[in-house]
Design a protein around this motif. Structure first.
Motif, PDB file in Angstrom:
ATOM      1  N   ILE A  76       0.828  -1.208   0.000  1.00  0.00           N
ATOM      2  CA  ILE A  76       0.000   0.000   0.000  1.00  0.00           C
ATOM      3  C   ILE A  76       0.867   1.265   0.000  1.00  0.00           C
ATOM      4  CG2 ILE A  76      -1.663   1.330   1.355  1.00  0.00           C
ATOM      5  CD1 ILE A  76      -2.957  -1.346   2.133  1.00  0.00           C
ATOM      6  N   PRO A  77       1.938   1.340   0.805  1.00  0.00           N
ATOM      7  CA  PRO A  77       2.781   2.557   0.743  1.00  0.00           C
ATOM      8  C   PRO A  77       3.382   2.795  -0.643  1.00  0.00           C
ATOM      9  CG  PRO A  77       3.214   1.359   2.769  1.00  0.00           C
ATOM     10  CD  PRO A  77       2.338   0.475   1.932  1.00  0.00           C
ATOM     11  N   ARG A  78       3.804   1.738  -1.340  1.00  0.00           N
ATOM     12  CA  ARG A  78       4.356   1.917  -2.681  1.00  0.00           C
ATOM     13  C   ARG A  78       3.278   2.366  -3.661  1.00  0.00           C
ATOM     14  NH1 ARG A  78       7.206  -3.124  -4.867  1.00  0.00           N
ATOM     15  NH2 ARG A  78       7.929  -1.651  -6.466  1.00  0.00           N
ATOM     16  N   MET A  79       2.071   1.817  -3.521  1.00  0.00           N
ATOM     17  CA  MET A  79       0.979   2.250  -4.386  1.00  0.00           C
ATOM     18  C   MET A  79       0.600   3.695  -4.077  1.00  0.00           C
ATOM     19  SD  MET A  79      -0.801   1.304  -6.974  1.00  0.00           S
ATOM     20  CE  MET A  79      -0.873  -0.505  -7.046  1.00  0.00           C
ATOM     21  N   ARG A  80       0.732   4.083  -2.835  1.00  0.00           N
ATOM     22  CA  ARG A  80       0.440   5.463  -2.447  1.00  0.00           C
ATOM     23  C   ARG A  80       1.399   6.432  -3.149  1.00  0.00           C
ATOM     24  NH1 ARG A  80       0.578   4.945   3.265  1.00  0.00           N
ATOM     25  NH2 ARG A  80      -1.516   4.062   3.103  1.00  0.00           N
ATOM     26  N   SER A  81       2.664   6.055  -3.220  1.00  0.00           N
ATOM     27  CA  SER A  81       3.651   6.882  -3.920  1.00  0.00           C
ATOM     28  C   SER A  81       3.358   6.950  -5.412  1.00  0.00           C
ATOM     29  CB  SER A  81       5.064   6.321  -3.693  1.00  0.00           C
ATOM     30  OG  SER A  81       5.413   6.370  -2.324  1.00  0.00           O
ATOM     31  N   PHE A  82       2.909   5.828  -5.971  1.00  0.00           N
ATOM     32  CA  PHE A  82       2.546   5.770  -7.382  1.00  0.00           C
ATOM     33  C   PHE A  82       1.409   6.749  -7.684  1.00  0.00           C
ATOM     34  CE2 PHE A  82      -0.297   3.822 -10.602  1.00  0.00           C
ATOM     35  CZ  PHE A  82       0.565   3.768 -11.687  1.00  0.00           C
ATOM     36  N   HIS A 103      -6.812  -6.925  -8.822  1.00  0.00           N
ATOM     37  CA  HIS A 103      -6.120  -7.872  -7.951  1.00  0.00           C
ATOM     38  C   HIS A 103      -5.674  -7.181  -6.665  1.00  0.00           C
ATOM     39  CE1 HIS A 103      -3.080 -10.736  -6.537  1.00  0.00           C
ATOM     40  NE2 HIS A 103      -2.222  -9.731  -6.555  1.00  0.00           N
ATOM     41  N   PHE A 104      -5.115  -5.984  -6.777  1.00  0.00           N
ATOM     42  CA  PHE A 104      -4.660  -5.219  -5.614  1.00  0.00           C
ATOM     43  C   PHE A 104      -5.826  -4.961  -4.665  1.00  0.00           C
ATOM     44  CE2 PHE A 104      -3.829  -1.270  -3.371  1.00  0.00           C
ATOM     45  CZ  PHE A 104      -2.490  -1.355  -3.002  1.00  0.00           C
ATOM     46  N   PHE A 105      -6.939  -4.495  -5.219  1.00  0.00           N
ATOM     47  CA  PHE A 105      -8.147  -4.230  -4.426  1.00  0.00           C
ATOM     48  C   PHE A 105      -8.589  -5.483  -3.676  1.00  0.00           C
ATOM     49  CE2 PHE A 105     -12.794  -4.572  -4.258  1.00  0.00           C
ATOM     50  CZ  PHE A 105     -13.139  -3.428  -3.544  1.00  0.00           C
ATOM     51  N   THR A 106      -8.682  -6.587  -4.393  1.00  0.00           N
ATOM     52  CA  THR A 106      -9.161  -7.839  -3.795  1.00  0.00           C
ATOM     53  C   THR A 106      -8.243  -8.296  -2.672  1.00  0.00           C
ATOM     54  OG1 THR A 106     -10.126  -8.511  -5.909  1.00  0.00           O
ATOM     55  CG2 THR A 106      -9.779 -10.238  -4.276  1.00  0.00           C
ATOM     56  N   THR A 107      -6.959  -8.322  -2.948  1.00  0.00           N
ATOM     57  CA  THR A 107      -5.992  -8.832  -1.987  1.00  0.00           C
ATOM     58  C   THR A 107      -5.962  -8.000  -0.713  1.00  0.00           C
ATOM     59  OG1 THR A 107      -4.599  -9.722  -3.752  1.00  0.00           O
ATOM     60  CG2 THR A 107      -3.556  -9.373  -1.605  1.00  0.00           C
ATOM     61  N   LEU A 162     -16.052   1.065   4.393  1.00  0.00           N
ATOM     62  CA  LEU A 162     -15.519   2.348   4.848  1.00  0.00           C
ATOM     63  C   LEU A 162     -14.596   2.190   6.051  1.00  0.00           C
ATOM     64  CD1 LEU A 162     -18.659   4.640   4.418  1.00  0.00           C
ATOM     65  CD2 LEU A 162     -16.649   4.466   2.933  1.00  0.00           C
ATOM     66  N   ASP A 163     -14.827   1.178   6.854  1.00  0.00           N
ATOM     67  CA  ASP A 163     -13.936   0.922   7.996  1.00  0.00           C
ATOM     68  C   ASP A 163     -12.608   0.314   7.568  1.00  0.00           C
ATOM     69  OD1 ASP A 163     -15.727   1.918   9.794  1.00  0.00           O
ATOM     70  OD2 ASP A 163     -16.472  -0.033  10.487  1.00  0.00           O
ATOM     71  N   SER A 164     -12.578  -0.305   6.385  1.00  0.00           N
ATOM     72  CA  SER A 164     -11.420  -1.121   6.022  1.00  0.00           C
ATOM     73  C   SER A 164     -10.632  -0.642   4.808  1.00  0.00           C
ATOM     74  CB  SER A 164     -11.874  -2.567   5.749  1.00  0.00           C
ATOM     75  OG  SER A 164     -12.607  -3.098   6.843  1.00  0.00           O
ATOM     76  N   ILE A 165     -11.237   0.183   3.965  1.00  0.00           N
ATOM     77  CA  ILE A 165     -10.557   0.539   2.712  1.00  0.00           C
ATOM     78  C   ILE A 165      -9.266   1.296   3.003  1.00  0.00           C
ATOM     79  CG2 ILE A 165     -11.813   2.703   2.411  1.00  0.00           C
ATOM     80  CD1 ILE A 165     -10.700   0.212  -0.355  1.00  0.00           C
ATOM     81  N   TYR A 166      -8.231   0.944   2.297  1.00  0.00           N
ATOM     82  CA  TYR A 166      -6.904   1.509   2.496  1.00  0.00           C
ATOM     83  C   TYR A 166      -6.846   2.948   1.986  1.00  0.00           C
ATOM     84  CZ  TYR A 166      -7.268  -0.824  -2.007  1.00  0.00           C
ATOM     85  OH  TYR A 166      -7.721  -1.276  -3.205  1.00  0.00           O
ATOM     86  N   SER A 167      -5.901   3.711   2.538  1.00  0.00           N
ATOM     87  CA  SER A 167      -5.680   5.084   2.106  1.00  0.00           C
ATOM     88  C   SER A 167      -4.624   5.127   1.010  1.00  0.00           C
ATOM     89  CB  SER A 167      -5.224   5.925   3.292  1.00  0.00           C
ATOM     90  OG  SER A 167      -4.818   7.217   2.865  1.00  0.00           O
ATOM     91  N   LEU A 168      -4.869   5.918  -0.006  1.00  0.00           N
ATOM     92  CA  LEU A 168      -3.926   6.047  -1.110  1.00  0.00           C
ATOM     93  C   LEU A 168      -3.379   7.451  -1.265  1.00  0.00           C
ATOM     94  CD1 LEU A 168      -5.645   3.834  -3.825  1.00  0.00           C
ATOM     95  CD2 LEU A 168      -3.619   3.291  -2.475  1.00  0.00           C
ATOM     96  N   THR A 169      -3.693   8.331  -0.321  1.00  0.00           N
ATOM     97  CA  THR A 169      -3.142   9.684  -0.353  1.00  0.00           C
ATOM     98  C   THR A 169      -2.526   9.988   1.009  1.00  0.00           C
ATOM     99  OG1 THR A 169      -5.256  10.668   0.328  1.00  0.00           O
ATOM    100  CG2 THR A 169      -4.834  10.485  -2.029  1.00  0.00           C
ATOM    101  N   THR A 170      -1.595  10.910   0.999  1.00  0.00           N
ATOM    102  CA  THR A 170      -0.912  11.254   2.250  1.00  0.00           C
ATOM    103  C   THR A 170      -1.483  12.519   2.842  1.00  0.00           C
ATOM    104  OG1 THR A 170       0.740  12.447   0.940  1.00  0.00           O
ATOM    105  CG2 THR A 170       1.226  10.176   1.556  1.00  0.00           C
TER     106      THR A 170
END
Length: 336
Positions: free
Chosen positions: A114-120, A284-288, A328-336
């Motif tokens: 997730i941190p690498r995808m956040r940078s992307f 795939h990323f979303f599912t995993t 909403l409780d579980s979705i990952y953050s993709l912005t800083t």
């Protein structure tokens, strides 16, 4: 091969399925029909135990993901034939629901944290391109489903929009804000909402996907600059380049993702599909990651559109208290 299998394959052609896809269905359904013939049963008369026996027979020497894919082909055959009234039931439903194998199981696939995808994501500046990538990553929709979204398929609680857009015209969205509607009935070649479609949605049922704060901000940034569309369907995502205002095509979206993935070192022409990052990789990323964070396989399957109408599932009957809350409780953050 049985007449009903031939009927199904012919209809898949009418629905715009590629020759390669039809050939794969023909091969698997042919093997399935041959297996049933040895048991003295036709596809029309097969029951759950016949389906179980076939799945058991194909496990030897095949990867779990291959077994799951083959089972999904037979499941799709029965589901379609039931929908058009050629067969009364889908004996494969419960078998597929209870299978341990996963179509997404692929140990060789590139894994991105997730941190690498956040940078992307942070490196994507254009509002349209950022909204496209964020929607793929945070909803798990397929690229064709993304392109088929119209303004009527999205609701946003955003007073700042004023009367600029008519959002959320779908009856399914009444009373539901910050939500995407994905229609399983949209197919390539069909005219939907006044526009002929060039891509198919591959869902088993209507899916309502929550929009979290991050995705909402990305969509609002995009809508602030979105060109007017000549299409009466008012697509959500339209071109800002040569095809100004026209609905984006899957190829256009793939080009956007490929360009950014290449810049990140995640795409190389000619490399194996398990290594390259594509729009399908985002699914795939979303599912995993969502499955790992929720531990709730049913909610993820619903959001992916993998739960069919003929499978009893409690999640869709209590939207506000279950699917939306878990997401909403579980979705990952993709912005800083």
């Amino acid at each position: 091969m049985s007449e009903r299998v031939e009927y199904f394959l012919e209809d898949m052609g009418f629905h715009g399925k590629s020759e390669r896809t039809r050939a794969a269905y023909e091969r698997v359904l042919g093997e399935y029909a041959a297996f049933l013939d040895q048991r003295g049963v036709s596809p029309a008369d097969a029951d759950r135990r016949d389906c179980l026996a076939w799945v058991s027979s194909i496990r030897d020497g095949r990867a779990d993901s291959t077994v799951a894919t083959y089972a999904s082909y037979v499941h799709r055959f029965y589901a379609y034939m039931s929908q058009v009234g050629e067969l009364e039931a889908n004996p494969m439903s419960l078998v597929v629901e209870e299978m341990d194998e996963s179509i997404d199981t692929d140990p060789a696939r590139r894994e991105i944290s997730i941190p690498r995808m956040r940078s992307f994501v942070a490196d994507i500046r254009h509002p349209l391109e950022r909204a496209l990538v964020m929607t793929l990553l945070k909803t798990g929709v397929r690229v064709g489903e993304l392109c088929n979204l119209d303004l009527r398929d999205v609701t946003l609680d955003a007073p700042e929009l004023g009367d600029a857009y008519e959002l959320g015209g779908r009856a399914h969205l009444d009373g539901r804000t910050d939500t995407l509607f994905v229609d399983p009935d949209t197919v390539r070649g069909a005219t939907v909402n006044g526009e002929e479609r060039t891509a198919s949605n591959k869902r088993k049922r209507v899916t309502l996907v929550p929009i979290d704060g991050e995705l909402k901000r990305a969509l609002l940034r995009w809508l602030a600059i979105r060109p007017d569309a000549p299409s009466p369907a008012d697509p959500l995502f339209v071109s800002t380049s040569d095809a100004w205002g026209e609905r984006l095509t899957p190829e256009m979206v793939r080009n956007v993702v490929t360009r950014h993935a290449t810049d990140a070192g995640w795409y190389e022409p000619g490399a194996d599909a398990t290594e390259n990052v594509t729009p399908h990789y985002f699914r795939h990323f979303f599912t995993t990651h969502l499955r790992d964070r929720t531990g709730d396989r049913g909610v993820v399957k619903y959001l992916r559109g993998d739960v069919a109408d003929d499978i009893i599932d409690t999640y869709t009957h209590n939207w506000g208290d279950r699917v939306r809350e878990v997401y909403l409780d579980s979705i990952y953050s993709l912005t800083t």
